[in-house]
Design a protein around this motif. Structure first.
Motif, short mmCIF file in Angstrom:
data_model
loop_
_atom_site.label_atom_id
_atom_site.label_comp_id
_atom_site.label_asym_id
_atom_site.label_seq_id
_atom_site.Cartn_x
_atom_site.Cartn_y
_atom_site.Cartn_z
N SER A 1 3.98 1.65 0.73
CA SER A 1 5.14 1.63 1.62
C SER A 1 6.09 0.52 1.18
O SER A 1 5.67 -0.49 0.62
CB SER A 1 4.71 1.36 3.07
OG SER A 1 3.97 2.44 3.59
N GLY B 1 7.02 5.53 2.65
CA GLY B 1 5.70 5.45 3.25
C GLY B 1 5.69 6.03 4.65
O GLY B 1 6.71 6.08 5.32
N ASP B 2 4.52 6.50 5.06
CA ASP B 2 4.43 7.09 6.40
C ASP B 2 3.13 6.71 7.12
O ASP B 2 2.80 7.29 8.13
CB ASP B 2 4.60 8.59 6.35
CG ASP B 2 3.61 9.29 5.43
OD1 ASP B 2 2.70 8.62 4.89
OD2 ASP B 2 3.75 10.51 5.24
N ASP B 3 2.44 5.70 6.60
CA ASP B 3 1.25 5.22 7.28
C ASP B 3 1.66 4.24 8.37
O ASP B 3 2.78 3.74 8.39
CB ASP B 3 0.30 4.52 6.30
CG ASP B 3 -0.35 5.50 5.34
OD1 ASP B 3 -0.47 6.69 5.69
OD2 ASP B 3 -0.73 5.08 4.23
N THR B 4 0.74 3.93 9.25
CA THR B 4 0.98 2.91 10.27
C THR B 4 1.30 1.59 9.60
O THR B 4 0.67 1.21 8.62
CB THR B 4 -0.27 2.76 11.16
OG1 THR B 4 -0.57 4.02 11.77
CG2 THR B 4 -0.07 1.71 12.24
N THR B 5 2.29 0.89 10.12
CA THR B 5 2.64 -0.43 9.59
C THR B 5 1.55 -1.41 9.98
O THR B 5 1.27 -1.59 11.17
CB THR B 5 4.01 -0.89 10.12
OG1 THR B 5 4.99 0.07 9.73
CG2 THR B 5 4.38 -2.26 9.57
N GLU B 6 0.96 -2.04 8.99
CA GLU B 6 -0.16 -2.95 9.25
C GLU B 6 0.32 -4.31 9.74
O GLU B 6 1.46 -4.71 9.49
CB GLU B 6 -0.99 -3.11 7.97
CG GLU B 6 -1.70 -1.82 7.57
CD GLU B 6 -2.63 -2.00 6.39
OE1 GLU B 6 -3.00 -3.15 6.07
OE2 GLU B 6 -3.01 -0.99 5.81
N SER C 1 2.38 7.82 12.48
CA SER C 1 1.00 7.70 12.95
C SER C 1 0.90 7.06 14.33
O SER C 1 -0.11 6.44 14.65
CB SER C 1 0.16 6.88 11.95
OG SER C 1 0.23 7.45 10.67
N LYS D 1 0.82 -1.22 0.00
CA LYS D 1 0.00 0.00 0.00
C LYS D 1 0.85 1.27 0.00
O LYS D 1 0.67 2.16 0.84
CB LYS D 1 -0.95 0.00 1.19
CG LYS D 1 -1.98 -1.11 1.13
CD LYS D 1 -2.95 -1.03 2.28
CE LYS D 1 -3.97 -2.14 2.18
NZ LYS D 1 -4.92 -2.11 3.30
#
Length: 172
Positions: free
Chosen positions: A12, A51-56, A91, A10
């Motif tokens: 990242s 990427g800078d979203d929370t790691t899923e 995040s 996604k």
């Protein structure tokens, strides 16, 4: 052992590396034991490239699975992991119970939690995570470093030697 793995998820990108620890940084005693017993001490490096979203969770499971496969296929592998203290956690929830923890302590707790969860869900026994915390004080300010050694129980004596060496070199 030298090996790497990339994960794209996604938008990242993550890179996971296993890189041999230089034996010349270890004491002569440990170096000779490691060589004699043909032990491979390798550092685990987990790097977020983009990427800078929370790691899923899916990514964490992918990382864990790759590391577990490397470990399973190399019976004399001891993994050394030092928790990153420089890169922020994207995040990260400022309202969580862990929001006041330094990022490296948070990563250390997360690493241990993921390790324990993986071991339980895959019914793996005979492998131990040995966390090491080094408390350093400079200019009256406290600072901690968090590391982990992952090894088979049959290598517990070598893990203790490595841990003692780390603590000795750090002045503890």
């Amino acid at each position: 052992m030298e090996s790497s793995y990339s994960i794209f998820h996604k938008g990242s990108e993550y890179r996971i590396l296993l890189s041999p620890v230089r034996l010349d940084v270890l004491s002569d005693k440990i170096s000779s034991v490691v060589l004699e017993k043909n032990i491979d001490v390798s550092e685990l490096i987990i790097e977020r490239i983009s990427g800078d979203d929370t790691t899923e969770q899916e990514v964490l499971h992918d990382i864990t699975g790759w590391v577990a496969d490397m470990f399973a296929n190399n019976p004399n592998l001891i993994i050394y992991y030092s928790c990153d203290d420089m890169m922020p956690i994207p995040s990260r929830n400022a309202n969580s119970d862990n929001s006041s923890l330094p990022v490296n302590e948070y990563r250390s707790r997360l690493f241990s939690h993921i390790f324990e969860s993986y071991m339980a869900s895959h019914q793996v026994t005979g492998v131990t995570n040995t966390p090491i915390r080094l408390d350093n004080y400079k200019n009256g300010r406290g600072y901690s470093i968090f590391m982990h050694l992952i090894a088979r129980d049959q290598h517990a004596n070598i893990v203790e030697l490595l841990k003692d060496n780390i603590l000795e070199v750090s002045g503890k």
